[in-house]
Design a protein around this motif. Structure first.
Motif, PDB file in Angstrom:
ATOM      1  N   ALA A  85      -6.215   2.190   3.800  1.00 39.41           N
ATOM      2  CA  ALA A  85      -5.181   1.182   3.558  1.00 39.41           C
ATOM      3  C   ALA A  85      -4.743   0.593   4.885  1.00 39.41           C
ATOM      4  O   ALA A  85      -4.519   1.318   5.847  1.00 39.41           O
ATOM      5  N   LEU A  86      -4.621  -0.721   4.923  1.00 38.65           N
ATOM      6  CA  LEU A  86      -4.233  -1.413   6.160  1.00 38.65           C
ATOM      7  C   LEU A  86      -2.714  -1.395   6.296  1.00 38.65           C
ATOM      8  O   LEU A  86      -1.995  -1.799   5.390  1.00 38.65           O
ATOM      9  N   PHE A  87      -2.212  -0.904   7.425  1.00 40.24           N
ATOM     10  CA  PHE A  87      -0.763  -0.847   7.620  1.00 40.24           C
ATOM     11  C   PHE A  87      -0.246  -1.778   8.701  1.00 40.24           C
ATOM     12  O   PHE A  87       0.947  -1.972   8.807  1.00 40.24           O
ATOM     13  N   PHE A  89      -5.384   1.632  10.125  1.00 42.72           N
ATOM     14  CA  PHE A  89      -5.702   2.053   8.760  1.00 42.72           C
ATOM     15  C   PHE A  89      -5.270   3.496   8.532  1.00 42.72           C
ATOM     16  O   PHE A  89      -5.320   4.323   9.438  1.00 42.72           O
ATOM     17  N   LYS A  90      -4.860   3.765   7.299  1.00 42.60           N
ATOM     18  CA  LYS A  90      -4.510   5.138   6.919  1.00 42.60           C
ATOM     19  C   LYS A  90      -5.315   5.510   5.684  1.00 42.60           C
ATOM     20  O   LYS A  90      -5.560   4.673   4.815  1.00 42.60           O
ATOM     21  N   GLU A  91      -5.664   6.761   5.620  1.00 41.34           N
ATOM     22  CA  GLU A  91      -6.400   7.295   4.476  1.00 41.34           C
ATOM     23  C   GLU A  91      -5.546   7.137   3.217  1.00 41.34           C
ATOM     24  O   GLU A  91      -4.415   7.593   3.170  1.00 41.34           O
ATOM     25  N   TYR A  92      -6.111   6.483   2.188  1.00 41.43           N
ATOM     26  CA  TYR A  92      -5.332   6.246   0.959  1.00 41.43           C
ATOM     27  C   TYR A  92      -5.158   7.551   0.175  1.00 41.43           C
ATOM     28  O   TYR A  92      -6.146   8.230  -0.121  1.00 41.43           O
ATOM     29  N   PRO A  93      -3.917   7.941  -0.147  1.00 48.36           N
ATOM     30  CA  PRO A  93      -3.711   9.282  -0.715  1.00 48.36           C
ATOM     31  C   PRO A  93      -4.004   9.448  -2.206  1.00 48.36           C
ATOM     32  O   PRO A  93      -4.203  10.569  -2.652  1.00 48.36           O
ATOM     33  N   TYR A 103      -3.839  -4.721   1.413  1.00 41.95           N
ATOM     34  CA  TYR A 103      -5.281  -4.705   1.627  1.00 41.95           C
ATOM     35  C   TYR A 103      -5.794  -3.272   1.686  1.00 41.95           C
ATOM     36  O   TYR A 103      -5.262  -2.421   2.406  1.00 41.95           O
ATOM     37  N   LEU A 104      -6.823  -3.004   0.901  1.00 45.23           N
ATOM     38  CA  LEU A 104      -7.428  -1.676   0.871  1.00 45.23           C
ATOM     39  C   LEU A 104      -8.929  -1.826   1.102  1.00 45.23           C
ATOM     40  O   LEU A 104      -9.576  -2.649   0.466  1.00 45.23           O
ATOM     41  N   ASP A 132     -12.448  13.006   0.944  1.00 40.70           N
ATOM     42  CA  ASP A 132     -11.443  13.174   1.979  1.00 40.70           C
ATOM     43  C   ASP A 132     -12.082  12.911   3.344  1.00 40.70           C
ATOM     44  O   ASP A 132     -13.132  13.460   3.661  1.00 40.70           O
ATOM     45  N   MET A 173      -1.948  13.544   4.441  1.00 36.15           N
ATOM     46  CA  MET A 173      -3.346  13.568   4.813  1.00 36.15           C
ATOM     47  C   MET A 173      -3.551  14.027   6.255  1.00 36.15           C
ATOM     48  O   MET A 173      -4.578  14.558   6.598  1.00 36.15           O
ATOM     49  N   ARG A 174      -2.569  13.792   7.096  1.00 34.33           N
ATOM     50  CA  ARG A 174      -2.739  14.082   8.513  1.00 34.33           C
ATOM     51  C   ARG A 174      -3.110  15.535   8.790  1.00 34.33           C
ATOM     52  O   ARG A 174      -4.120  15.807   9.407  1.00 34.33           O
ATOM     53  N   VAL A 226       2.732   4.616  -0.774  1.00 35.36           N
ATOM     54  CA  VAL A 226       2.617   5.678  -1.783  1.00 35.36           C
ATOM     55  C   VAL A 226       3.573   6.806  -1.401  1.00 35.36           C
ATOM     56  O   VAL A 226       3.555   7.285  -0.268  1.00 35.36           O
ATOM     57  N   SER A 230       3.239  10.006   1.114  1.00 31.67           N
ATOM     58  CA  SER A 230       1.955  10.628   0.773  1.00 31.67           C
ATOM     59  C   SER A 230       0.911  10.444   1.863  1.00 31.67           C
ATOM     60  O   SER A 230      -0.047  11.193   1.937  1.00 31.67           O
ATOM     61  N   TYR A 231       1.076   9.441   2.702  1.00 31.67           N
ATOM     62  CA  TYR A 231       0.092   9.225   3.771  1.00 31.67           C
ATOM     63  C   TYR A 231       0.175  10.317   4.824  1.00 31.67           C
ATOM     64  O   TYR A 231      -0.828  10.688   5.415  1.00 31.67           O
ATOM     65  N   ASN A 249       0.800  -1.226   0.000  1.00 31.89           N
ATOM     66  CA  ASN A 249       0.000   0.000   0.000  1.00 31.89           C
ATOM     67  C   ASN A 249       0.832   1.276   0.000  1.00 31.89           C
ATOM     68  O   ASN A 249       0.284   2.365   0.107  1.00 31.89           O
ATOM     69  N   ARG A 264      -8.583  14.110  11.022  1.00 34.24           N
ATOM     70  CA  ARG A 264      -7.968  15.350  11.479  1.00 34.24           C
ATOM     71  C   ARG A 264      -8.826  16.040  12.545  1.00 34.24           C
ATOM     72  O   ARG A 264      -8.532  17.145  12.963  1.00 34.24           O
TER      73      ARG A 264
END
Lengths: 272, 184
Positions: free
Chosen positions: B150-152, B117-121, B65-66, B129, A228-229, A165, A224-225, A163, B134
């Motif tokens: 996205a699963l990290f 999980f993180k927001e997929y950019p 995994y997304l 968004d 978003m923060r 990016v 890139s992640y 995943n 945030r």
């Protein structure tokens, strides 16, 4: 009477061509010019990212807004000019810049940004002229204090099989914070004047500029992640700086008009 | 002569200012359409390639995994009429993801794995968004909006299933469960 003939006749009325006495041509002390033309970069590429970024087939429109020459001797003079470069466009060899990432990442969203700055450049130097009657040749040696930087290159890396990016940016600077480099350049030029009379001349010239600063490139890899923060900034993962082997050079071809003056008394009587 | 020149310059100034300025329009009072979340579904994407793909034989590599959280609303979005997306009557304050089976040693069954999980950019279809990460609630939605996560964390190999819980600002909640998926 054809259209061509009418246009020619009209032009003849606009420019009163008069006889010029040979001795007086070199006594005209002031010369003002305004020229337009094209410029292009002729850098050679190497494997260094700084050189790849600089060898970008840069082309631009060169506008010499104003050049003023003052002749201290009949043949020798000083000049100062003010140029701008609108409409710059470049083409970077993207494949060479993305090659180091290709085995671990998919490279997408390739973007080649054209140079943002378009001058102005101030040039000053020494000028030598020779000629008589209508034809004059001028040679110039000068120094300019600004250079059109190469464009930037940006791409996105998407991990193969995961995943991840990243955003990669190559910029022609020595740090991610500097956005312009003021470099000293050598300017050489040759001009040919055709004088219609003692006031107006048509000028064609060729110029060459050599930079004395070696090409540079700054690469930032950002996650890139993390963008978003907070919504604005990224967290940089890797930063690399390169100094290239080559120095950038440019050629230009211009045409324009010159206006000649003499301060004390008018040597040439306007001839009608 | 000089006086005439002064007057003509002033006149020119007046002409150019009147010719180039226009009266400032007030913003029209737009009535933004309102909407509410009517449905939610959770689906899996295989993100090994350049773009996410539907999982092959219900199997996805655990590093790629997304998750897509698709939110549907009853709002009608008309580009021509409105300049903004329909506003949610009850905005989304929080999105939590829970694992139904144990994810790994660290996360047992029914644990909150939102932080994994993180927001997929990258931009994807209908992607919006997620401002809740945030700390701001989601206030506007299209008729179909997707959140991509996205699963990290590295899950144990095996069958996994997730539950997504939306918490609205009013306190109401909405739940959706994903289908089981095999991560290897």
């Amino acid at each position: 009477m054809s259209h061509k003939k009418i246009v020619l006749l009209f032009l003849c009325c606009l420019i009163p061509v008069s006889a010029i006495r040979a001795q007086e041509g070199l006594r005209l002390k002031h010369q003002l010019e305004s020229l337009t033309g094209v410029g292009f970069r002729a850098n050679r590429a190497s494997d260094n990212p700084a050189d790849i970024l600089a060898a970008n087939n840069l082309s631009y429109m060169k506008l010499t807004m104003l050049r003023y020459s003052f002749y201290i001797k009949p043949n020798w003079g000083l000049y100062a000019s003010f140029d701008i470069y609108p409409g710059a466009s470049s083409e970077i060899d993207e494949a060479k810049l993305t090659a180091p990432f290709e085995d671990k990442y998919y490279v997408t969203n390739k973007c080649n940004y054209d140079p943002f700055e378009s001058g102005p450049t101030f040039t000053a130097g020494l000028q030598y002229r020779l000629g008589k009657n209508r034809w004059f040749t001028r040679f110039r040696v000068g120094a300019s204090l600004y250079d059109l930087p190469p464009g930037e290159f940006e791409c996105t890396l998407k991990g193969k099989g995961n995943n991840e990016v990243y955003t990669v940016t190559y910029s022609p600077n020595d740090s991610p914070y500097s956005d312009g480099n003021i470099d000293l350049n050598l300017d050489l030029g040759i001009s040919i004047d055709y004088r219609f009379n003692n006031v107006i001349a048509l000028t064609a010239e060729a110029g060459y500029r050599q930079s004395f600063a070696r090409n540079k490139a700054y690469m930032t890899v950002r996650d890139s992640y993390t963008q978003m923060r907070d919504g604005y900034s990224y967290q940089s993962v890797e930063q690399t700086y390169w100094k290239g082997k080559g120095m950038s050079n440019e050629f230009s071809i211009n045409i324009g008009m010159s206006f000649l003056m003499h301060k004390k008394k008018r040597i040439n009587r306007p001839v009608r | 002569m000089r006086k005439a020149a002064c007057w003509s310059i002033l006149l020119l100034l007046l002409l150019t200012t009147t010719a180039t300025s226009c009266e400032e329009d007030e913003w029209p009072d737009e009535e933004y359409p309102l909407c509410s979340v009517t449905g939610m579904s959770v689906s899996h994407w295989d993100n090994t390639g350049v773009m996410p793909q539907l999982p092959n034989q219900n199997k996805i590599a655990k590093e790629a995994y997304l998750m897509e959280i698709l939110l549907t609303t009853d709002g009608i979005y008309d580009d021509w009429k409105y300049s903004m997306l329909p506003a949610l009557q009850d905005s989304i304050a929080k999105i939590n993801i829970y694992t139904i089976h144990p994810l790994n040693q660290e996360y047992p069954a029914d644990a909150d794995i939102t932080s994994c999980f993180k927001e997929y950019p990258l931009s994807l279809k209908n992607k919006i968004d997620d401002s809740t990460v945030r700390g701001y609630p989601i206030t506007h939605l299209k008729a179909a909006s997707s959140l991509y996560k996205a699963l990290f964390a590295v899950p144990d190999a095996g069958t996994h299933q997730f539950r997504v819980v939306l918490t609205f600002t009013s306190g109401l909640t909405m739940e959706a469960e994903s289908k089981p998926i095999e991560l290897y």
